[in-house]
Each structure stands twice: as C-alpha cells, then as structure tokens.
Design a protein around this motif. Structure first.
Motif, PDB file in Angstrom:
ATOM      1  N   ASP A 119     -19.513   7.500  52.279  1.00 50.01           N
ATOM      2  CA  ASP A 119     -18.541   8.466  52.793  1.00 50.01           C
ATOM      3  C   ASP A 119     -17.946   8.004  54.124  1.00 50.01           C
ATOM      4  N   SER A 120     -18.769   7.439  54.988  1.00 54.61           N
ATOM      5  CA  SER A 120     -18.284   7.048  56.312  1.00 54.61           C
ATOM      6  C   SER A 120     -17.346   5.841  56.274  1.00 54.61           C
ATOM      7  N   MET A 121     -17.447   5.035  55.232  1.00 54.73           N
ATOM      8  CA  MET A 121     -16.607   3.835  55.132  1.00 54.73           C
ATOM      9  C   MET A 121     -15.572   3.927  54.005  1.00 54.73           C
ATOM     10  N   PHE A 122     -15.513   5.052  53.341  1.00 52.18           N
ATOM     11  CA  PHE A 122     -14.744   5.151  52.109  1.00 52.18           C
ATOM     12  C   PHE A 122     -13.251   4.906  52.298  1.00 52.18           C
ATOM     13  N   GLU A 123     -12.658   5.457  53.346  1.00 52.37           N
ATOM     14  CA  GLU A 123     -11.222   5.233  53.571  1.00 52.37           C
ATOM     15  C   GLU A 123     -10.917   3.744  53.698  1.00 52.37           C
ATOM     16  N   LYS A 124     -11.783   3.020  54.385  1.00 51.66           N
ATOM     17  CA  LYS A 124     -11.558   1.581  54.570  1.00 51.66           C
ATOM     18  C   LYS A 124     -11.754   0.825  53.260  1.00 51.66           C
ATOM     19  N   PHE A 125     -12.727   1.242  52.445  1.00 53.20           N
ATOM     20  CA  PHE A 125     -12.901   0.605  51.139  1.00 53.20           C
ATOM     21  C   PHE A 125     -11.643   0.800  50.283  1.00 53.20           C
ATOM     22  N   VAL A 126     -11.129   2.025  50.281  1.00 52.61           N
ATOM     23  CA  VAL A 126      -9.926   2.316  49.500  1.00 52.61           C
ATOM     24  C   VAL A 126      -8.746   1.506  50.027  1.00 52.61           C
ATOM     25  N   GLU A 127      -8.619   1.444  51.334  1.00 51.91           N
ATOM     26  CA  GLU A 127      -7.551   0.647  51.954  1.00 51.91           C
ATOM     27  C   GLU A 127      -7.632  -0.814  51.517  1.00 51.91           C
ATOM     28  N   ARG A 128      -8.838  -1.358  51.446  1.00 49.42           N
ATOM     29  CA  ARG A 128      -9.027  -2.754  51.044  1.00 49.42           C
ATOM     30  C   ARG A 128      -8.736  -2.970  49.553  1.00 49.42           C
ATOM     31  N   LEU A 129      -8.927  -1.932  48.742  1.00 51.66           N
ATOM     32  CA  LEU A 129      -8.650  -2.046  47.310  1.00 51.66           C
ATOM     33  C   LEU A 129      -7.169  -1.836  46.978  1.00 51.66           C
ATOM     34  N   GLU A 130      -6.448  -1.187  47.863  1.00 55.37           N
ATOM     35  CA  GLU A 130      -5.057  -0.811  47.593  1.00 55.37           C
ATOM     36  C   GLU A 130      -4.166  -1.997  47.185  1.00 55.37           C
ATOM     37  N   PRO A 131      -4.227  -3.155  47.857  1.00 57.28           N
ATOM     38  CA  PRO A 131      -3.375  -4.277  47.418  1.00 57.28           C
ATOM     39  C   PRO A 131      -3.702  -4.758  45.997  1.00 57.28           C
ATOM     40  N   PHE A 132      -4.957  -4.690  45.624  1.00 60.47           N
ATOM     41  CA  PHE A 132      -5.352  -5.102  44.275  1.00 60.47           C
ATOM     42  C   PHE A 132      -4.811  -4.107  43.248  1.00 60.47           C
ATOM     43  N   TYR A 133      -4.783  -2.824  43.619  1.00 59.14           N
ATOM     44  CA  TYR A 133      -4.223  -1.814  42.726  1.00 59.14           C
ATOM     45  C   TYR A 133      -2.711  -2.004  42.591  1.00 59.14           C
ATOM     46  N   ALA A 134      -2.051  -2.303  43.675  1.00 56.25           N
ATOM     47  CA  ALA A 134      -0.600  -2.551  43.630  1.00 56.25           C
ATOM     48  C   ALA A 134      -0.297  -3.752  42.732  1.00 56.25           C
ATOM     49  N   ASP A 135      -1.080  -4.829  42.861  1.00 58.72           N
ATOM     50  CA  ASP A 135      -0.896  -6.004  42.005  1.00 58.72           C
ATOM     51  C   ASP A 135      -1.139  -5.645  40.542  1.00 58.72           C
ATOM     52  N   PHE A 136      -2.166  -4.854  40.299  1.00 64.46           N
ATOM     53  CA  PHE A 136      -2.484  -4.425  38.934  1.00 64.46           C
ATOM     54  C   PHE A 136      -1.326  -3.628  38.345  1.00 64.46           C
ATOM     55  N   LYS A 137      -0.814  -2.672  39.103  1.00 61.80           N
ATOM     56  CA  LYS A 137       0.303  -1.859  38.612  1.00 61.80           C
ATOM     57  C   LYS A 137       1.526  -2.725  38.334  1.00 61.80           C
ATOM     58  N   ALA A 138       1.782  -3.680  39.196  1.00 63.61           N
ATOM     59  CA  ALA A 138       2.940  -4.562  39.025  1.00 63.61           C
ATOM     60  C   ALA A 138       2.793  -5.433  37.781  1.00 63.61           C
ATOM     61  N   SER A 139       1.563  -5.803  37.450  1.00 65.30           N
ATOM     62  CA  SER A 139       1.338  -6.656  36.279  1.00 65.30           C
ATOM     63  C   SER A 139       1.581  -5.889  34.990  1.00 65.30           C
ATOM     64  N   GLY A 140       1.293  -4.595  35.017  1.00 70.30           N
ATOM     65  CA  GLY A 140       1.538  -3.744  33.854  1.00 70.30           C
ATOM     66  C   GLY A 140       0.673  -4.029  32.645  1.00 70.30           C
TER      67      GLY A 140
END
Length: 153
Positions: A61-82
C-alpha cells in the motif's frame, strides 16, 4: 480498454481489493518457491508475517502509487500494440519490467537511514529480480482482471 492503470488500480473504490489481490499474489509466489533458496524465502516471509501480520499489505500500500507509475509505460506500449494479453506483454519485457518495479524498492532502500536495512536489501536485490520476473504472469493476470471489471462496469 482503460486509459491508464492509474485510473483502474488507484481508484478509491477499487484500491483496497487490488492491494488484497497483490498480497495474495505475493503469498502464492512465496508458497511456490522451492529448493534451498526457496526455503530461505519462505522462512523469512513467515517470520515477517508472524512479527507483523499486516507488513506485506502495508508495504504494498505504501509503495503502490509508485509501482503503478512504473508499470504505466508498459501498459501504454501494450495498448499501442493492440495484441496479446498484458501478462504476455509483461513477460515479454520481463527484465525491464522487473528493473522498473524494483526501482521503487531501490529508492526506498537508498533513502533509509538504517545501514542494516541497506546492507540486507543490497544482499537480496540480485535474487529479487528473478522473483519479480517469475511473478509477472500472475501480476499481469491480476491487472487484467481489474481492467476487465472496470471495462465491464
């Protein structure tokens, strides 16, 4: 598809369930460890949970925002790949994803004023990358579950 992981995973009504799911993921990953190193991981984890039963959920819980922030570029790449699943995308980029996620704990360790914490963390860090990589299929599935729930509802 959800615009961002932040929108899905950090939504106040969803976050407690996500944290609970991440804790269950950690429990499952630890339970599957084998061999001498697995025994050490299981023993250490059991000790931590015995001393403080909420340690894992509090830490996540204390680090969750940062974990999500670090995953966000990978999610953007995933969405772009379709194509494919987010879990497959994470696994396909496992080294980079693990380094990104461990960057959160690297920063936390570096910021600690306790040298003993830094020493133990630095000793365990090389093995941690392999453990994070091993957990990526489950992590991807967990995230996909919450994305599907948001998209359905």
């Amino acid at each position: 598809m959800a615009d961002s992981l932040k929108d899905v995973l950090l939504a106040p009504e969803r976050r407690p369930e996500v944290i609970k799911d991440v804790e269950a993921l950690v429990d499952a990953e630890v339970a599957e460890k084998s061999g001498v190193s697995g025994l050490a991981v299981k023993s250490g984890y059991a000790l931590i949970k015995k001393v403080n039963s909420s340690f894992v959920s509090d830490a996540v819980d204390s680090m969750f925002e940062k974990f999500v922030e670090r995953l966000e570029p990978f999610y953007a790449d995933f969405k772009a790949s379709g194509s494919g699943s987010f879990a497959d995308h994470l696994v396909g980029n496992s080294s980079d994803v693990a380094d990104a996620l461990l960057g959160v704990t690297d920063e936390r360790s570096a910021g600690s004023r306790r040298e003993s914490v830094k020493k133990v963390y630095n000793k365990l860090r090389p093995q941690a990358k392999k453990h994070v990589e091993d957990a990526l299929p489950r992590l991807g599935a967990l995230i996909e579950k919450h994305i599907a729930a948001v998209n359905a509802g």
